[in-house]
Write an enzyme that holds these catalytic residues in place. Structure first.
Site, PDB file in Angstrom:
ATOM      1  N   SER A 182      49.704  19.480 -23.691  1.00  0.00           N
ATOM      2  CA  SER A 182      50.640  19.583 -24.794  1.00  0.00           C
ATOM      3  C   SER A 182      51.370  20.967 -24.621  1.00  0.00           C
ATOM      4  O   SER A 182      50.813  21.996 -24.346  1.00  0.00           O
ATOM      5  CB  SER A 182      50.300  19.328 -26.144  1.00  0.00           C
ATOM      6  N   TYR A 233      44.096  21.335 -32.223  1.00  0.00           N
ATOM      7  CA  TYR A 233      44.995  20.669 -30.917  1.00  0.00           C
ATOM      8  C   TYR A 233      45.208  21.672 -29.943  1.00  0.00           C
ATOM      9  O   TYR A 233      45.140  21.497 -28.723  1.00  0.00           O
ATOM     10  CB  TYR A 233      46.284  20.079 -31.691  1.00  0.00           C
ATOM     11  N   LYS A 243      44.053  21.815 -26.057  1.00  0.00           N
ATOM     12  CA  LYS A 243      45.268  21.494 -24.966  1.00  0.00           C
ATOM     13  C   LYS A 243      44.917  22.733 -24.235  1.00  0.00           C
ATOM     14  O   LYS A 243      44.844  22.586 -23.041  1.00  0.00           O
ATOM     15  CB  LYS A 243      46.359  21.131 -25.615  1.00  0.00           C
TER      16      LYS A 243
HETATM   17  P1  NAP Z   1      49.203   8.036 -29.210  1.00  0.00           P
HETATM   18  O1  NAP Z   1      50.435   7.132 -29.440  1.00  0.00           O
HETATM   19  O2  NAP Z   1      48.650   8.529 -30.710  1.00  0.00           O
HETATM   20  O3  NAP Z   1      47.984   7.348 -28.391  1.00  0.00           O
HETATM   21  C1  NAP Z   1      46.775   7.757 -28.516  1.00  0.00           C
HETATM   22  C2  NAP Z   1      45.829   7.192 -27.758  1.00  0.00           C
HETATM   23  O4  NAP Z   1      44.519   7.462 -27.274  1.00  0.00           O
HETATM   24  C3  NAP Z   1      45.656   5.859 -28.101  1.00  0.00           C
HETATM   25  O5  NAP Z   1      45.531   4.724 -26.885  1.00  0.00           O
HETATM   26  C4  NAP Z   1      44.094   5.752 -28.890  1.00  0.00           C
HETATM   27  O6  NAP Z   1      43.817   4.467 -28.684  1.00  0.00           O
HETATM   28  C5  NAP Z   1      43.540   6.574 -27.614  1.00  0.00           C
HETATM   29  N1  NAP Z   1      42.345   7.274 -28.340  1.00  0.00           N
HETATM   30  C6  NAP Z   1      42.529   8.103 -29.685  1.00  0.00           C
HETATM   31  N2  NAP Z   1      41.206   8.321 -29.801  1.00  0.00           N
HETATM   32  C7  NAP Z   1      40.511   7.784 -28.944  1.00  0.00           C
HETATM   33  C8  NAP Z   1      39.046   7.957 -28.665  1.00  0.00           C
HETATM   34  N3  NAP Z   1      38.229   8.483 -29.473  1.00  0.00           N
HETATM   35  N4  NAP Z   1      38.495   7.249 -27.384  1.00  0.00           N
HETATM   36  C9  NAP Z   1      39.370   6.411 -26.514  1.00  0.00           C
HETATM   37  N5  NAP Z   1      40.866   6.405 -26.887  1.00  0.00           N
HETATM   38  C10 NAP Z   1      41.089   7.387 -27.896  1.00  0.00           C
HETATM   39  O7  NAP Z   1      49.604   9.199 -28.698  1.00  0.00           O
HETATM   40  P2  NAP Z   1      50.539   9.797 -27.403  1.00  0.00           P
HETATM   41  O8  NAP Z   1      51.825  10.239 -28.123  1.00  0.00           O
HETATM   42  O9  NAP Z   1      50.780   8.640 -26.590  1.00  0.00           O
HETATM   43  O10 NAP Z   1      49.761  10.827 -26.822  1.00  0.00           O
HETATM   44  C11 NAP Z   1      48.907  10.765 -25.350  1.00  0.00           C
HETATM   45  C12 NAP Z   1      48.356  11.950 -25.093  1.00  0.00           C
HETATM   46  O11 NAP Z   1      49.781  12.964 -24.862  1.00  0.00           O
HETATM   47  C13 NAP Z   1      47.601  12.892 -26.150  1.00  0.00           C
HETATM   48  O12 NAP Z   1      46.626  13.424 -25.461  1.00  0.00           O
HETATM   49  C14 NAP Z   1      48.424  13.819 -26.722  1.00  0.00           C
HETATM   50  O13 NAP Z   1      47.625  14.877 -27.535  1.00  0.00           O
HETATM   51  C15 NAP Z   1      49.436  14.062 -25.604  1.00  0.00           C
HETATM   52  N6  NAP Z   1      50.708  14.375 -26.186  1.00  0.00           N
HETATM   53  C16 NAP Z   1      51.554  13.829 -26.711  1.00  0.00           C
HETATM   54  C17 NAP Z   1      52.932  14.238 -27.355  1.00  0.00           C
HETATM   55  C18 NAP Z   1      53.809  13.579 -27.921  1.00  0.00           C
HETATM   56  O14 NAP Z   1      54.962  13.963 -28.355  1.00  0.00           O
HETATM   57  N7  NAP Z   1      53.805  12.146 -28.261  1.00  0.00           N
HETATM   58  C19 NAP Z   1      53.151  15.466 -27.164  1.00  0.00           C
HETATM   59  C20 NAP Z   1      52.267  16.416 -26.241  1.00  0.00           C
HETATM   60  C21 NAP Z   1      50.934  15.853 -25.721  1.00  0.00           C
HETATM   61  P3  NAP Z   1      42.734   3.823 -29.830  1.00  0.00           P
HETATM   62  O15 NAP Z   1      43.043   4.222 -30.980  1.00  0.00           O
HETATM   63  O16 NAP Z   1      42.971   2.376 -29.676  1.00  0.00           O
HETATM   64  O17 NAP Z   1      41.157   4.390 -29.362  1.00  0.00           O
END
Ligand code: NAP
Length: 247
Positions: free
Chosen positions: A141, A154, A158
């Site tokens: 991130s 976080y 990261k």
């Molecule tokens: P999201 O919509 O909240 O999805 C998170 C995913 O991780 C879900 O599929 C969730 O599935 C899974 N997950 C969470 N805890 C888990 C566990 N203990 N075991 C297995 N699966 C788990 O998040 P997103 O925005 O798509 O983010 C995806 C990645 O990108 C993350 O690493 C996040 O930090 C990074 N990121 C996102 C953003 C952003 O703006 N969205 C920015 C920077 C980085 P379940 O709940 O079904 O387990």
């Protein structure tokens, strides 16, 4: 399945960025193993991939459970005889100012966002080295690049992925295994859906490209980094953030 079909594991594939990565890798001809804790949403993604002519299987697992997660990776390797692409994408936030952050908030985020990636890499590395091919991508991130108030846990996790990835890149590079980081900026998913409009407007102001990111923007970067032709790219961090950080 032809022996050349690449087996790709994508964690957090039930929604958001992980779902988009899984759909994209499947469209590119990879056999995708979809991982998250919730079987129902995973099954929906699997059906979507199959309907589009791709191949995927769903594997419900908690990547924060070290032993179970390592065993799941081992079973994938046993079932398919290989593991070519590993995308450590699952992530959570437990935001709080550092002074108020509990041990639980710290530990949970480090476990799911950082330790899980190490556990999966350690479990997969031998099989990748044996095939002299591997593509590991850790989804970090921009918080890990420049910090973010309220996200000590976080940002530390990261940022930790960057050090982990560079080290793995050095350890496995001579065996045909690359390890890189894709660092998303602000992407429209469930994770960011609760932020007030003034916050998202401020984010847009700080970007060169004046729009929020889509999960597909991240998937496109992951598709390249995990491709066969990206064999000379390793230890790098690609910030896909609309020009927000430019570090
Ligand atoms: P999201 O919509 O909240 O999805 C998170 C995913 O991780 C879900 O599929 C969730 O599935 C899974 N997950 C969470 N805890 C888990 C566990 N203990 N075991 C297995 N699966 C788990 O998040 P997103 O925005 O798509 O983010 C995806 C990645 O990108 C993350 O690493 C996040 O930090 C990074 N990121 C996102 C953003 C952003 O703006 N969205 C920015 C920077 C980085 P379940 O709940 O079904 O387990």
């Amino acid at each position: 399945m032809a022996d050349q079909t690449r087996i790709a594991v994508v964690t957090g594939a039930s929604r958001g960025i992980g779902r988009a990565i899984a759909l994209r890798l499947a469209a590119d001809g990879r056999h995708v193993v979809l991982v998250s804790r919730s079987a129902g949403p995973l099954e929906a993604v699997r059906a979507e991939i199959e309907a589009a002519g791709g191949a995927a299987i769903a594997l419900a697992a908690d990547v924060g459970d070290r032993a179970a997660w390592a065993a799941a990776i081992e079973s994938i390797i046993k079932d398919h005889g290989r593991l070519d692409i590993l995308v450590n994408n699952a992530g959570i936030t437990r935001d709080n100012l550092s002074l108020r952050m509990s041990d639980e908030e710290w530990d949970e985020v480090i476990s799911v966002n950082l330790t899980s990636a190490f556990v999966a890499i350690r479990a997969a590395a031998r099989a990748m080295m044996k095939k002299k091919f591997g593509r590991i991508v850790n989804i970090a991130s921009t918080s890990g690049l420049v910090g973010n108030a309220g996200q000590a846990n976080y940002a530390a996790a990261k940022s930790g992925l960057l050090g982990l990835s560079k080290t793995i890149a050095r350890e496995l590079g001579s065996k045909g295994v690359t390890c890189n980081v894709v660092a998303p900026g602000f992407i429209v998913t469930d994770m960011t859906s609760n932020l007030p409009e003034d916050v998202t407007n401020k984010v847009k102001d700080a970007m060169a490209i004046k729009r929020l990111g889509e999960p597909e923007d991240i998937a496109a970067a992951v598709a390249y980094v995990t491709s066969d032709e990206a064999g000379f790219l390793t230890g790098q961090t690609i910030a896909v953030d609309g020009g927000m950080t430019m570090v």
